[in-house]
Design a protein around this motif. Sequence first.
Motif, PDB file in Angstrom:
ATOM      1  N   LYS A  94       1.040  -1.028   0.183  1.00  9.89           N
ATOM      2  CA  LYS A  94       0.286   0.321  -0.125  1.00  9.89           C
ATOM      3  C   LYS A  94       1.203   1.157  -0.260  1.00  9.89           C
ATOM      4  O   LYS A  94       0.439   2.047  -0.895  1.00  9.89           O
ATOM      5  N   LYS A  95       2.443   1.066   0.458  1.00  9.62           N
ATOM      6  CA  LYS A  95       2.810   2.169   0.765  1.00  9.62           C
ATOM      7  C   LYS A  95       3.318   2.595  -0.487  1.00  9.62           C
ATOM      8  O   LYS A  95       3.755   3.874  -1.070  1.00  9.62           O
ATOM      9  N   ASP A  96       3.529   1.464  -1.294  1.00 11.44           N
ATOM     10  CA  ASP A  96       4.716   1.675  -2.540  1.00 11.44           C
ATOM     11  C   ASP A  96       3.752   2.014  -3.378  1.00 11.44           C
ATOM     12  O   ASP A  96       3.585   2.950  -4.399  1.00 11.44           O
ATOM     13  N   ILE A  97       1.815   1.431  -3.977  1.00  6.39           N
ATOM     14  CA  ILE A  97       0.659   2.815  -4.354  1.00  6.39           C
ATOM     15  C   ILE A  97       0.750   4.030  -4.166  1.00  6.39           C
ATOM     16  O   ILE A  97       0.742   4.834  -4.912  1.00  6.39           O
ATOM     17  N   LEU A  98       0.829   3.773  -2.703  1.00 12.01           N
ATOM     18  CA  LEU A  98       0.854   5.775  -2.150  1.00 12.01           C
ATOM     19  C   LEU A  98       1.817   6.559  -2.677  1.00 12.01           C
ATOM     20  O   LEU A  98       1.503   7.755  -3.433  1.00 12.01           O
ATOM     21  N   SER A  99       2.531   6.264  -2.681  1.00 13.89           N
ATOM     22  CA  SER A  99       4.184   6.752  -2.947  1.00 13.89           C
ATOM     23  C   SER A  99       3.695   6.823  -5.108  1.00 13.89           C
ATOM     24  O   SER A  99       4.666   8.273  -5.435  1.00 13.89           O
ATOM     25  N   LYS A 100       3.013   6.513  -5.799  1.00 17.01           N
ATOM     26  CA  LYS A 100       2.742   6.593  -7.365  1.00 17.01           C
ATOM     27  C   LYS A 100       1.677   7.105  -7.296  1.00 17.01           C
ATOM     28  O   LYS A 100       1.785   7.840  -8.702  1.00 17.01           O
ATOM     29  N   ILE A 101       0.529   8.045  -6.971  1.00 18.47           N
ATOM     30  CA  ILE A 101      -0.696   8.717  -7.092  1.00 18.47           C
ATOM     31  C   ILE A 101      -0.426  10.532  -6.522  1.00 18.47           C
ATOM     32  O   ILE A 101       0.122  10.297  -5.670  1.00 18.47           O
ATOM     33  N   PRO A 102      -1.149  11.190  -7.155  1.00 19.79           N
ATOM     34  CA  PRO A 102      -1.087  12.178  -6.636  1.00 19.79           C
ATOM     35  C   PRO A 102      -1.569  12.327  -4.800  1.00 19.79           C
ATOM     36  O   PRO A 102      -3.200  11.366  -4.633  1.00 19.79           O
ATOM     37  N   LYS A 144      -7.777   7.314   1.161  1.00 19.11           N
ATOM     38  CA  LYS A 144      -8.364   6.051   1.807  1.00 19.11           C
ATOM     39  C   LYS A 144      -6.958   5.128   1.914  1.00 19.11           C
ATOM     40  O   LYS A 144      -7.253   4.528   2.925  1.00 19.11           O
ATOM     41  N   LEU A 145      -5.828   5.286   1.326  1.00 24.46           N
ATOM     42  CA  LEU A 145      -4.833   4.318   1.356  1.00 24.46           C
ATOM     43  C   LEU A 145      -4.144   4.916   2.346  1.00 24.46           C
ATOM     44  O   LEU A 145      -3.430   3.960   3.788  1.00 24.46           O
ATOM     45  N   ASN A 146      -4.087   5.708   3.029  1.00 29.68           N
ATOM     46  CA  ASN A 146      -3.246   6.232   4.219  1.00 29.68           C
ATOM     47  C   ASN A 146      -4.593   5.659   5.404  1.00 29.68           C
ATOM     48  O   ASN A 146      -3.519   5.376   6.216  1.00 29.68           O
ATOM     49  N   GLN A 147      -5.305   5.852   5.456  1.00 31.90           N
ATOM     50  CA  GLN A 147      -6.905   4.686   6.392  1.00 31.90           C
ATOM     51  C   GLN A 147      -6.414   3.737   6.753  1.00 31.90           C
ATOM     52  O   GLN A 147      -5.747   3.246   7.885  1.00 31.90           O
ATOM     53  N   GLU A 148      -5.926   3.129   5.648  1.00 25.37           N
ATOM     54  CA  GLU A 148      -5.970   1.195   5.400  1.00 25.37           C
ATOM     55  C   GLU A 148      -4.331   1.470   6.249  1.00 25.37           C
ATOM     56  O   GLU A 148      -4.465   0.248   6.589  1.00 25.37           O
ATOM     57  N   ILE A 149      -3.017   2.150   5.687  1.00 24.94           N
ATOM     58  CA  ILE A 149      -2.017   2.258   6.286  1.00 24.94           C
ATOM     59  C   ILE A 149      -2.024   2.270   7.373  1.00 24.94           C
ATOM     60  O   ILE A 149      -1.467   1.831   8.590  1.00 24.94           O
ATOM     61  N   LYS A 150      -2.540   3.222   7.977  1.00 20.77           N
ATOM     62  CA  LYS A 150      -2.911   3.363   9.954  1.00 20.77           C
ATOM     63  C   LYS A 150      -3.419   2.343   9.869  1.00 20.77           C
ATOM     64  O   LYS A 150      -2.866   1.707  11.307  1.00 20.77           O
ATOM     65  N   GLU A 151      -4.934   1.728   9.825  1.00 17.18           N
ATOM     66  CA  GLU A 151      -4.961   0.550  10.253  1.00 17.18           C
ATOM     67  C   GLU A 151      -4.354  -1.010  10.593  1.00 17.18           C
ATOM     68  O   GLU A 151      -4.712  -1.475  11.339  1.00 17.18           O
ATOM     69  N   LEU A 152      -3.722  -0.801   9.396  1.00 20.12           N
ATOM     70  CA  LEU A 152      -2.597  -2.114   9.073  1.00 20.12           C
ATOM     71  C   LEU A 152      -1.332  -1.694   9.922  1.00 20.12           C
ATOM     72  O   LEU A 152      -0.678  -3.026  11.079  1.00 20.12           O
ATOM     73  N   GLU A 153      -1.554  -0.689  10.757  1.00 23.72           N
ATOM     74  CA  GLU A 153       0.176  -0.681  11.279  1.00 23.72           C
ATOM     75  C   GLU A 153      -0.302  -0.651  12.648  1.00 23.72           C
ATOM     76  O   GLU A 153      -0.169  -0.759  13.844  1.00 23.72           O
ATOM     77  N   GLU A 154      -1.693  -0.333  13.190  1.00 23.95           N
ATOM     78  CA  GLU A 154      -2.066  -0.400  14.263  1.00 23.95           C
ATOM     79  C   GLU A 154      -2.501  -1.882  14.448  1.00 23.95           C
ATOM     80  O   GLU A 154      -2.083  -2.214  16.335  1.00 23.95           O
ATOM     81  N   LEU A 155      -2.879  -2.520  13.881  1.00 25.04           N
ATOM     82  CA  LEU A 155      -2.722  -3.903  14.022  1.00 25.04           C
ATOM     83  C   LEU A 155      -1.183  -4.441  13.773  1.00 25.04           C
ATOM     84  O   LEU A 155      -1.223  -5.387  15.017  1.00 25.04           O
TER      85      LEU A 155
END
Length: 224
Positions: free
Chosen positions: A191-199, A207-218
């Motif tokens: 998800k971080k790799d995808i995030l780095s490639k989009i505006p 949405k990706l930032n939220q998903e990453i945050k949830e995964l990092e909490e897990l």
Amino acid sequence: MISERLQNIVDLIIEDNNIADIGSDHGYVLVSLRKKGFKSDLLGVENKLAPFKNLENGLKENNIIDVNTSLSDGLKDVDSRYKTVVIAGMGFDTIKKIIDESKEKLKNIQYFIIDAHTGLAKTRPYFISLGYDIDEEKVVFEDSIYYQLIRFKKTLQKPNYNEKELTYGPLNISRKDNSFVQYIKNEINIKKDILSKIPKNNQKSYKLNQEIKELEELLWILDH
């Protein structure tokens, strides 16, 4: 030799239950069961002629003569003696379609062993809605891919899971197995790799930032 993913599927199968394997491919799961001395009835199902011939040839090449086969759609030819159904190597939408078309069969099926290759977030809630509970879970890493294998067992009492448990698995989270921890780390990296490639500052990046945050909490929970 059977792959690690398929071996783990075999290991999830309950002894003394008759087994129907939907989408059997070359029949590796069925062959492995017979070779390890599994005595109950086995059924391999394919819905297209070429894969069905692969299934029959796979059984023949291994001198397995006491496995039933069916050229049919999904659960249509699965009779009441089969208490465990294996559906592996398909996307969630296909698995759901197979079951939705034959819901009358559910009264006889005690266990589902599911290896969904897409739509994992939908898989657990769907089977729970059908009257099943999560009985066992495994994460298997094979050929650079993480697979989640789930055994569902029929239950009279609807389980109560939170959103994280429904998405990633209550047993996976409680056990904190290394394979599951590595799967979560891999999901974060993807998800971080995808995030780095989009505006930045658009709906997808939020949405990706939220998903990453949830995964990092897990991941923090798994590491403590």
